[in-house]
Design an enzyme around this catalytic site. Structure first.
Site, PDB file in Angstrom:
ATOM      1  N   LYS A   1      40.406  39.477  38.163  1.00 28.29           N
ATOM      2  CA  LYS A   1      41.801  39.923  38.178  1.00 28.29           C
ATOM      3  C   LYS A   1      42.252  40.411  39.552  1.00 28.29           C
ATOM      4  CE  LYS A   1      42.471  41.100  33.296  1.00 28.29           C
ATOM      5  NZ  LYS A   1      41.250  40.497  32.780  1.00 28.29           N
TER       6      LYS A   1
ATOM      7  N   ASN B   1      46.294  46.335  23.253  1.00 30.63           N
ATOM      8  CA  ASN B   1      46.235  45.185  24.167  1.00 30.63           C
ATOM      9  C   ASN B   1      45.585  43.964  23.536  1.00 30.63           C
ATOM     10  OD1 ASN B   1      47.324  46.726  26.448  1.00 30.63           O
ATOM     11  ND2 ASN B   1      45.357  47.772  26.430  1.00 30.63           N
TER      12      ASN B   1
ATOM     13  N   GLU C   1      47.545  37.436  34.952  1.00 29.81           N
ATOM     14  CA  GLU C   1      46.240  36.833  35.191  1.00 29.81           C
ATOM     15  C   GLU C   1      46.298  35.364  34.813  1.00 29.81           C
ATOM     16  OE1 GLU C   1      43.151  38.088  32.449  1.00 29.81           O
ATOM     17  OE2 GLU C   1      44.673  38.813  31.067  1.00 29.81           O
TER      18      GLU C   1
ATOM     19  N   ASN D   1      43.864  32.709  32.828  1.00 32.80           N
ATOM     20  CA  ASN D   1      42.656  32.439  32.060  1.00 32.80           C
ATOM     21  C   ASN D   1      42.299  30.980  32.253  1.00 32.80           C
ATOM     22  OD1 ASN D   1      41.888  34.918  30.446  1.00 32.80           O
ATOM     23  ND2 ASN D   1      44.053  34.749  29.924  1.00 32.80           N
TER      24      ASN D   1
END
Length: 653
Positions: free
Chosen positions: A116, A235, A288, A290
């Protein structure tokens, strides 16, 4: 094309990959730990190889064991699924040394985007809008407080190598930042073997929207529009949909083009996701990327008609994408509900056990509605404490968002799970919620709409009358069955039609001989369809001593059914009084007691952290509910605790 691939994962994602491989005529190899010896993915695959103990760090996370399984079976490629080794560059390198293909991106993309901190710097250099925050690793709690103070609260504390909500905390002040740093660091170390932490500004009332990208090795890159994942708890995504009801065409295009530019900049090829947070003015900020397949990929497949797993395999085998950006249209609306093994009535704590019943609606496409269920369990499967608590992804697709929501509500009604606690009532409540229906959602939806947690709502008077009719019909049908089995059912001995149904100590007389209701149900079924006039609903029904437990969406009622002569006596029955456990800290779920934060003789304050329990890859902090003195600690740090174990006792002070 590959002739045989190995899936280095478990559960529903392993089953999902196997389905696409089978469709392509590719043989599959499953791997399994001790806990997964009878798992569904081992039965679906052509071959299955045991790779070690139940703990993931000793089985699914050991690259050498995966490679050995490939050599043993002759698998030419590995699909990593998500989680585990899916974003480990070292794993891809180890496969390459053995001549085994990795069904995923190249080394550069994994290294840059799997971190990240590095990915944020890279994204900014590539011209992608990013969230204000620290570009450096946070050294310790004091450093965390310093950076948070500079950025300004609230802040998001999160693991550099994280994902799936692990290693993430929101802090609104210094105290929360200090504890959040410690918890995020510990969770990250346990979940990913990497405890590096970063801090960035937390955007208030954001939307969580992500762009699905697909790229081949020739550099052809497209975006398959967006998914909205704003319904989250801790989250962790709970409900996803595609497309988003919030984005306009211009914002969608801008986000898609930035995502493609980022993918090209890092030489990405495969199916990945670029995640953004979007504020109320549709300003978007990179979170971010993935590099792996996402849990929520089915909703993208449903609105585009593209099998992402198939394309991942084809790209890994050297094929180019068979379409361009202009070929990718949005068709209808798709919703995914994540069904978790957790107790929504006890702060969503994980639940483990055996699925005594697991009845889900059948997958189908008819009347413009598609129902899809991605799962890795069947009736009789064990839900283990060692892995993620998600047991199923229920998806619906329809021409409109409203139709997809209605279809999801109906599909949840047709789902029955017994043996563990689950979140289906909570998901049903979301589908009925006016704010969800309006599309006016954010990542704060659950916190704002369920500030005191979730509980069954109180039935209205009309609902109780309907449930009384249902309970009477169920009992009548059951009595007829009993008489038929004993050979007593004839014109001289018929089951009675008049019943008294007691709900919350109120009596509802019902004579089903004059009732306008129709029941579709057979004894032993756990789903019952009640039709009254133009209204029909499906209820979950479980027999209880003297009556039934009847559930419908966010409603659950215990009923007692008897003959009229008996009902007056029920008023004299004593009510069960729950034991007072307010002077104890009780273990809320099976898990490992990783930390004891107090000792005997300590005076604790309301809200103070007492212990940390690790279960299903998450750390759960147990707090004091009132000021008290710790008089006795029963459990030792590192102990494996069962549910309802007494951890410590208190006295008032």
């Amino acid at each position: 094309m590959f002739k045989k691939i190995l899936i280095a994962n478990r559960g529903e994602i392993a089953c999902r990959v196997i389905k696409s491989a089978q469709k392509m005529g590719i043989k599959t190899v499953a791997v399994y730990s001790d806990a997964d010896a009878r798992a569904m993915h081992t039965e679906m695959a052509d071959e299955a190889v045991h790779i070690g103990p139940s703990v993931a760090a000793q089985s699914y996370l050991i690259a050498d064991k995966i490679i050995a399984a490939c050599k043993q079976t002759g698998a030419e490629a590995v699909h990593p699924g998500y989680g585990f080794l899916s974003e480990k560059a070292s794993f891809m390198q180890a496969l390459a040394k053995e001549g085994i293909a990795f069904i995923g991106p190249g080394e550069k993309a994994i290294k840059v985007m799997g971190d990240k901190i590095e990915s944020k710097i890279f994204a900014a250099e590539a011209g992608v809008s990013t969230v204000p925050g620290s570009p450096d690793v946070i050294e310790d709690a004091d450093h965390a407080l310093k950076i948070a103070g500079e950025i300004g609260y609230p802040v998001m504390i999160k693991a550099s190598a994280g994902g799936g909500g692990k290693g993430m905390r929101v802090a609104w002040d210094e105290a929360e930042a200090r504890e959040g740093f410690a918890r995020a660091k510990s969770e990250a170390a346990n979940a990913f073997g990497d405890d590096r932490i970063l801090i960035e500004k937390f955007i208030v009332n954001p939307r969580h929207i992500e762009i699905q990208i697909l790229a081949d090795k020739a550099g052809n890159t497209v975006y398959l529009h967006e998914r909205e994942c704003s319904i989250q708890r801790r989250n962790q995504k709970v409900v996803e949909e595609a497309p988003s009801s919030f984005l306009d065409a211009a914002t969608r295009k801008a986000m898609g083009e930035q995502s493609v530019a980022l993918a090209k900049a890092c030489g990405y090829h495969s199916a990945g996701t670029v995640e953004f947070i979007v504020d109320v003015d549709r300003n978007f900020y990179f979170l971010e990327m993935n590099t792996r397949l996402q849990v929520e990929h089915p909703v993208t497949e449903l609105i585009t008609g593209v099998d992402l797993v198939e394309q991942m395999i084809r790209v890994a085998a050297g094929e180019n994408l068979p379409f361009t950006q202009k070929d990718l249209k949005i068709n209808g609306w798709a919703i995914e509900s994540r069904i978790y093994a957790e107790d929504p009535f006890k702060e969503f704590l994980p639940s483990i056990g055996r699925l005594r019943r697991f009845n889900m609606p059948s997958e189908k496409s008819e009347g413009g509605i598609t129902l899809r269920n991605d799962t890795g369990v069947t009736e009789g499967s064990d839900i283990s404490m060692y892995y993620d608590p998600m047991i199923s992804k229920l998806c619906t697709h329809a021409p409109t968002r409203e139709a997809a929501t209605d279809a999801m509500a109906e599909a949840l009604d047709q789902s029955y799970i017994d043996g563990i606690q689950h979140n289906i009532p909570f998901l049903s409540s979301i589908m009925q919620h006016p704010r969800w229906r309006s599309g006016n959602i954010s990542t704060n939806f659950i916190a704002e709409e369920f500030p005191d947690g979730f509980d069954y709502r109180i039935a209205t008077a009309d609902e109780k009358k309907t449930i009384a009719i249902l309970a009477s019909l169920l009992t009548y049908r059951e009595k007829r069955r009993q008489l038929a089995i004993s050979g007593q059912l004839d014109e001289h001995l018929e089951a009675p039609t008049d019943w008294h149904v007691v709900i919350d100590r109120e009596t509802y007389p019902v004579d089903i001989a004059t009732s306008p209701a129709t029941l579709e149900w057979s004894p032993g079924d756990r789903l019952a369809k009640l039709i009254i006039g133009d209204t029909s609903n499906i209820y979950q029904v479980t027999p209880q001593p003297g009556g039934w437990k009847i559930s419908f969406r966010d409603l659950m009622v215990q009923v007692f059914v008897c003959r009229p002569a008996l009902s007056p006596l029920l008023a004299h029955m004593p009510e069960k009084v729950e034991a007072d456990t307010s002077n104890m800290l009780i273990c809320p779920m099976p898990g490992v007691l990783t930390s004891l934060l107090v000792k005997e003789g300590d005076i604790v304050q309301a809200g103070q952290s007492l212990a940390i329990l690790e279960a299903m890859k998450m750390e759960n902090v147990l707090h004091a509910v009132k000021k008290a003195i710790v008089t006795k600690i029963h459990a030792e740090q590192g102990a494996q605790l069962a549910v309802d174990t007494v951890i410590m006792e208190f006295e008032a002070c």
